[in-house]
Design an enzyme around this catalytic site. Structure first.
Site, PDB file in Angstrom:
ATOM      1  CG  ASN A  57      42.284  39.087  42.068  1.00 22.10           C
ATOM      2  OD1 ASN A  57      41.589  37.956  41.172  1.00 22.10           O
ATOM      3  ND2 ASN A  57      42.990  38.859  41.324  1.00 22.10           N
ATOM      4  CG  ASP A  73      50.986  39.513  43.663  1.00 26.23           C
ATOM      5  OD1 ASP A  73      49.910  40.129  43.648  1.00 26.23           O
ATOM      6  OD2 ASP A  73      52.176  40.278  42.843  1.00 26.23           O
TER       7      ASP A  73
END
Length: 411
Positions: free
Chosen positions: A102, A176
């Protein structure tokens, strides 16, 4: 039932990521038997330190959030800015099947870890990346968390608030987890392709893109401004008063969901005892309660009626009438929810201070059986082990530890 071999046994995953979304993907793959090696700095993932924001004690040895996102993984703590640390990372990638990251695109490019660079060295590698806002466009380099990229930019906070009030409070992990599971789906498809053809693939998703997909029905409906109500609204003035939360006599809220108003009208009004509405053609059947402005009137009548009985009384009535409803529960009640326990939503973990309840992944496997739940690794818990597997000698490993190229938590 004897557990079968896990479907991802033999698959090697390198996780170069922090916080929650990408870690969710890694956890999902680890539960399926993949060897997921998480790369951390000496200080560790910032997620290890978020306890105060969540109302938990800050304790490396009892970190329920860390377990949720990182159970069943191994951890290699190295300094990837040092050439020897970078070399170790690239050794890991030589026989890795999947890389999850990420990091922002610019940081990946500067480190030589972007997809275009890696696919030349590792053509079979499946490359998974999660971003805040996607890889393209004017905001591609902005930092992204689910509070901002998902809830705010993705339409939740502005549209789902009461019209005359502030947005609802958000909590970490909700967006998330959505994104992490989306990436897992894409990676498994790409992994299948790679195993069949020997060709790697890049799989990307973002908090922003996922939020738009989640909001897809209403985003599409927004193209028709002459129909229905423009959000945010006050629920009293919604297009369908049966899609609301009702307050019982004892102060609990009950959410009902009847998307097709006309299908449920007679059944719901009868269950409520509001039979005076059954023969009034102003309320049934109708195509749009907003046009005749009777939606608020019906909402008020239902809310008043709910205030005459307790939650237990309404529970019995609504179950008997087969009305789709649920109590608005708090987190403490969820921990004791019989339905959740019956469906293996929880796992009891022993800690030095006693037993805690942890949340399981939401996907079940009949033939494979329940997955293991090993605690998330301490910082660098498997550094020596992984470096040995990469061919480093004891002397080389000790030098790396001494010179802070590699790290093992020892507090």
């Amino acid at each position: 039932m004897e557990n079968r071999k896990k479907p991802l046994e033999g698959v090697k995953v390198v996780e170069l990521a922090t916080f929650i979304a990408a870690a969710t993907t890694g956890r999902f793959l680890a539960d399926l038997g993949a060897d997921v090696i998480k790369i951390e700095s000496a200080k560790g993932d910032p997620l290890r330190y978020t306890a105060p924001s969540e109302g938990r004690p800050l304790d490396m040895y009892e970190n329920t959030t860390w377990e949720l996102e990182n159970a069943n993984k191994r951890c290699l703590s190295i300094n990837t800015r040092d050439e020897r640390g970078k070399e170790a990372l690239f050794k890991l990638l030589e026989d890795a099947d999947i890389l999850i990251t990420n990091w922002r695109v610019g940081a990946l490019q500067r480190a030589g870890l972007d997809y275009e660079t890696l696919k030349k060295k590792f053509p079979k590698l499946v490359y998974g990346i999660i971003t805040g806002y996607g890889e393209f466009g004017p905001d591609k380099d902005l930092p992204g968390f689910d509070f901002t990229s998902f809830f705010a930019r993705g339409g939740y906070l502005e549209t789902l608030r009461q019209k005359d009030d502030v947005p609802f409070n958000v909590v970490p992990g909700v967006g998330d987890h959505n994104v992490g599971m989306n990436l897992a789906c894409g990676l498994l498809a790409a992994l299948y392709h790679a195993k069949m053809t020997g060709e790697g693939e890049k799989v990307e998703t973002s908090l922003f893109e996922t939020a738009i997909f989640n909001m897809g029905m209403m985003v599409q409906a927004a193209q028709y401004p002459d129909y229905g109500s423009t959000y945010p609204i006050n629920v009293r003035e919604s297009n369908n008063p049966f899609l609301a939360c009702w307050k019982s006599k004892d102060g609990r809220y009950v959410q009902t969901c009847m998307p097709d108003y006309n299908t449920y009208f007679e059944r719901f009004m009868t269950a409520l005892g509001l039979t005076q509405y059954l023969n009034d053609d102003r309320y049934f059947p109708v195509t749009n309660l907003q046009e005749n402005k009777l939606g608020p009137d019906l909402y008020d009548a239902i809310m008043e009626r709910f205030g005459t009985k307790t939650l237990d009384e309404w529970n019995e009535i609504l179950v008997e009438a087969d009305i789709p409803f649920a109590l608005a529960k708090n987190w403490e009640e969820i921990l004791e929810d019989e339905q959740a326990w019956a469906n293996n939503c929880f796992y009891k973990m022993d800690y030095p201070n006693g037993e805690r309840i942890l949340v399981n992944q939401p996907v079940r496997y009949h033939e494979m059986g329940a997955t293991e739940y090993n605690k998330g690794p301490l910082i660098g818990e498997h550094s020596v082990e992984v470096l040995k597997e990469l061919g480093y000698s004891d002397e080389e490993i000790q030098n790396m530890l001494d010179e802070k190229v590699a790290y093992v938590w020892d507090k």
